[in-house]
Write a protein that holds these residues in place. Structure first.
Motif, PDB file in Angstrom:
ATOM      1  N   SER A  22       4.559   2.091   4.021  1.00 44.29           N
ATOM      2  CA  SER A  22       4.247   1.254   5.181  1.00 44.29           C
ATOM      3  C   SER A  22       5.450   1.087   6.101  1.00 44.29           C
ATOM      4  N   ALA A  23       6.640   1.136   5.516  1.00 42.39           N
ATOM      5  CA  ALA A  23       7.873   0.996   6.312  1.00 42.39           C
ATOM      6  C   ALA A  23       8.288   2.301   6.978  1.00 42.39           C
ATOM      7  N   GLY A  24       7.541   3.392   6.706  1.00 41.35           N
ATOM      8  CA  GLY A  24       7.821   4.636   7.406  1.00 41.35           C
ATOM      9  C   GLY A  24       8.413   5.755   6.584  1.00 41.35           C
ATOM     10  N   LEU A  25       8.425   5.628   5.262  1.00 44.52           N
ATOM     11  CA  LEU A  25       8.933   6.722   4.435  1.00 44.52           C
ATOM     12  C   LEU A  25       8.147   7.995   4.772  1.00 44.52           C
ATOM     13  N   THR A  40      -1.682   1.490  -2.505  1.00 41.49           N
ATOM     14  CA  THR A  40      -0.714   2.577  -2.356  1.00 41.49           C
ATOM     15  C   THR A  40      -1.372   3.787  -1.711  1.00 41.49           C
ATOM     16  N   ALA A  41      -2.586   4.099  -2.112  1.00 40.33           N
ATOM     17  CA  ALA A  41      -3.325   5.206  -1.491  1.00 40.33           C
ATOM     18  C   ALA A  41      -3.620   4.909  -0.024  1.00 40.33           C
ATOM     19  N   HIS A  42      -3.984   3.671   0.282  1.00 41.94           N
ATOM     20  CA  HIS A  42      -4.237   3.281   1.677  1.00 41.94           C
ATOM     21  C   HIS A  42      -2.976   3.444   2.525  1.00 41.94           C
ATOM     22  N   ALA A  43      -1.836   3.044   1.970  1.00 47.54           N
ATOM     23  CA  ALA A  43      -0.573   3.170   2.705  1.00 47.54           C
ATOM     24  C   ALA A  43      -0.235   4.637   2.957  1.00 47.54           C
ATOM     25  N   ALA A  44      -0.514   5.509   1.982  1.00 47.05           N
ATOM     26  CA  ALA A  44      -0.261   6.949   2.169  1.00 47.05           C
ATOM     27  C   ALA A  44      -1.163   7.500   3.268  1.00 47.05           C
ATOM     28  N   ARG A  45      -2.436   7.148   3.215  1.00 42.39           N
ATOM     29  CA  ARG A  45      -3.383   7.641   4.230  1.00 42.39           C
ATOM     30  C   ARG A  45      -3.016   7.144   5.631  1.00 42.39           C
ATOM     31  N   ALA A  46      -2.506   5.919   5.717  1.00 35.19           N
ATOM     32  CA  ALA A  46      -2.074   5.383   7.009  1.00 35.19           C
ATOM     33  C   ALA A  46      -0.911   6.196   7.592  1.00 35.19           C
ATOM     34  N   ARG A  47      -0.153   6.872   6.713  1.00 40.71           N
ATOM     35  CA  ARG A  47       0.958   7.738   7.149  1.00 40.71           C
ATOM     36  C   ARG A  47       0.475   9.167   7.371  1.00 40.71           C
TER      37      ARG A  47
END
Length: 152
Positions: A22-25, A40-47
């Motif tokens: 979420s912080a941009g990794l 965690t999967a949602h955060a990956a998909r958002a990236r």
């Protein structure tokens, strides 16, 4: 690796991974096990990265690694990060901690990110233990389904 702060309490591996994403990794591959929290999967998909989901166990996470800029998560304490294909990719608490410290410049920044994350994903992973009677065991495996387990 589990982190703890006075303001946030326990910050588990899966939550750390979601915070980092979420912080941009800039991960090009995200590997999660089948029991990793959905946030965690949602955060990956958002990236823009569809996570690879593997069976439980870090050996499966390591085997699924391809290329570079890879984040691997096994919620039982394993967070791995590799910038290049030649980097060490294993459960390394020092690499994980360094990544968190580089991403969040201060404890206040980390705690703020945790609070925002927990507001966005208010359903933390829960581990439920349930008694199993002998009649529910077949071949040494419980036949109790996850749908039949209710928190008390």
């Amino acid at each position: 690796m589990t982190l703890y702060t006075c303001r946030s309490g326990i910050i588990g591996t899966a939550e750390q991974a979601a915070l980092l994403l979420s912080a941009g990794l800039a991960a090009q591959q995200v590997i999660l096990t089948s029991v990793t929290a959905h946030a965690t999967a949602h955060a990956a998909r958002a990236r823009g990265v569809e996570p690879d989901v593997v069976p439980v166990g870090f050996k499966h996470v390591a085997a699924a690694r391809q290329g570079h800029r890879v984040l691997g998560v096994e919620p039982n304490g394993a967070l791995a990060w590799a910038e290049s294909g030649r980097d060490w990719f294993d459960r390394d608490a020092l690499i994980a901690l360094t990544l968190v410290l580089e991403t969040f410049g201060s404890l206040d920044d980390l705690d703020t990110a945790v609070a925002e994350h927990r507001t966005r994903y208010p359903f933390p992973q829960q581990i439920l233990s349930t008694p199993v009677t002998e009649d529910k065991v077949s071949g040494g495996l419980s036949t109790t389904s996850a749908a039949s387990i209710r928190p008390s």
